[in-house]
Design a protein around this motif. Sequence first.
Motif, PDB file in Angstrom:
ATOM      1  N   VAL A   2       0.877  -1.167   0.000  1.00 44.87           N
ATOM      2  CA  VAL A   2       0.000   0.000   0.000  1.00 44.87           C
ATOM      3  C   VAL A   2       0.913   1.214   0.000  1.00 44.87           C
ATOM      4  O   VAL A   2       1.831   1.307   0.820  1.00 44.87           O
ATOM      5  N   VAL A   3       0.683   2.107  -0.970  1.00 44.94           N
ATOM      6  CA  VAL A   3       1.563   3.259  -1.135  1.00 44.94           C
ATOM      7  C   VAL A   3       0.878   4.504  -0.574  1.00 44.94           C
ATOM      8  O   VAL A   3      -0.188   4.881  -1.060  1.00 44.94           O
ATOM      9  N   PRO A   4       1.457   5.127   0.440  1.00 47.37           N
ATOM     10  CA  PRO A   4       0.886   6.397   0.909  1.00 47.37           C
ATOM     11  C   PRO A   4       0.894   7.426  -0.227  1.00 47.37           C
ATOM     12  O   PRO A   4       1.799   7.415  -1.073  1.00 47.37           O
ATOM     13  N   ASN A   5      -0.125   8.290  -0.226  1.00 47.10           N
ATOM     14  CA  ASN A   5      -0.253   9.253  -1.322  1.00 47.10           C
ATOM     15  C   ASN A   5       0.709  10.432  -1.140  1.00 47.10           C
ATOM     16  O   ASN A   5       0.296  11.561  -0.876  1.00 47.10           O
ATOM     17  N   ASP A   6       1.968  10.132  -1.285  1.00 44.56           N
ATOM     18  CA  ASP A   6       3.005  11.148  -1.095  1.00 44.56           C
ATOM     19  C   ASP A   6       4.204  10.739  -1.972  1.00 44.56           C
ATOM     20  O   ASP A   6       4.671   9.597  -1.881  1.00 44.56           O
TER      21      ASP A   6
ATOM     22  N   ASP B 117      -6.798  10.406   2.379  1.00 47.68           N
ATOM     23  CA  ASP B 117      -7.837   9.391   2.217  1.00 47.68           C
ATOM     24  C   ASP B 117      -7.608   8.508   0.997  1.00 47.68           C
ATOM     25  O   ASP B 117      -8.244   7.473   0.857  1.00 47.68           O
ATOM     26  N   ILE B 118      -6.755   8.935   0.102  1.00 48.44           N
ATOM     27  CA  ILE B 118      -6.530   8.169  -1.114  1.00 48.44           C
ATOM     28  C   ILE B 118      -5.685   6.936  -0.793  1.00 48.44           C
ATOM     29  O   ILE B 118      -4.636   7.041  -0.174  1.00 48.44           O
ATOM     30  N   LYS B 119      -6.192   5.820  -1.237  1.00 43.70           N
ATOM     31  CA  LYS B 119      -5.455   4.588  -0.999  1.00 43.70           C
ATOM     32  C   LYS B 119      -4.904   4.097  -2.339  1.00 43.70           C
ATOM     33  O   LYS B 119      -5.650   3.980  -3.317  1.00 43.70           O
ATOM     34  N   ILE B 120      -3.630   3.817  -2.379  1.00 44.51           N
ATOM     35  CA  ILE B 120      -3.015   3.301  -3.604  1.00 44.51           C
ATOM     36  C   ILE B 120      -2.433   1.927  -3.287  1.00 44.51           C
ATOM     37  O   ILE B 120      -1.638   1.787  -2.354  1.00 44.51           O
TER      38      ILE B 120
END
Lengths: 115, 139
Positions: free
Chosen positions: B5-9, B60-63
């Motif tokens: 899971v990649v944090p949105n950063d 809130d975005i999950k990648i």
Amino acid sequence: MSNFSINVQQLEGNISKIDIGGYLDAHTFDEFESTLIDLFDEGEYKIIVDMSEVPYISSAGAGVFIWAHSQANNNDGDIVIMKPSANVSEVLELLGLDQVFKIVSNLEAGLKTFA
Amino acid sequence: MKEMVVPNDTRYLNDVREMVSSVLKSSSLEEKVSNMIILAVDEAIANIMEHATANQIESDIKIELAVKADDEKLVVMIRDSGKRFDPTGMDEVDMKKHLQSGKKHGLGIFLIRQIMDEVIYTYKKDCTNELCMIKYINN
């Protein structure tokens, strides 16, 4: 986490040399862009970018080169790429930028492009 | 298969590249091709980070990223819960015009198309963007 660094040197003949170290990607490109904006604001449009310590470039970094090339050319200058790594050279070729930019293997050759 | 899971950063793009690199090390792809695949995944994730956040709180975005390699192909699956965005629907880039205009953005999908053999976008009913990218190993 990789470190990213940018240093600017003023050379003779109104030529600036930018040394970049680290990955030039969507996280770091704006630091490179800010450096170029500062140089352009000072009227410095003859720029050699030493890429020997850049193992990786993504489109975000390449995009800054494209923008800077356009800015420099419109002001009688140029952006010269010095010593790109094999991986960076591959990306430049994939984008066709090897046909657009002057790419040199050392500083002396870079300086000659502005002679 | 490896998943993360990649944090949105964008600071986590380095982790993305390392994860893809670890999968590619066990494949028979040559280093040059592997490096380009790492770039394609970086571009796809960076695109999501750039486009996914309109009208939503960034965190809130999950990648989600999954990479699988076998003898025939490498499959990269990226799912995100951001704004609907189909990178495959973008116009082909005319590099000559792009260079003349001095545009900074818009080359990510160009690189992805150059590097990968298949790029398939699907929008799921549960508001998930799904991007599948395939590289055939003997291609």
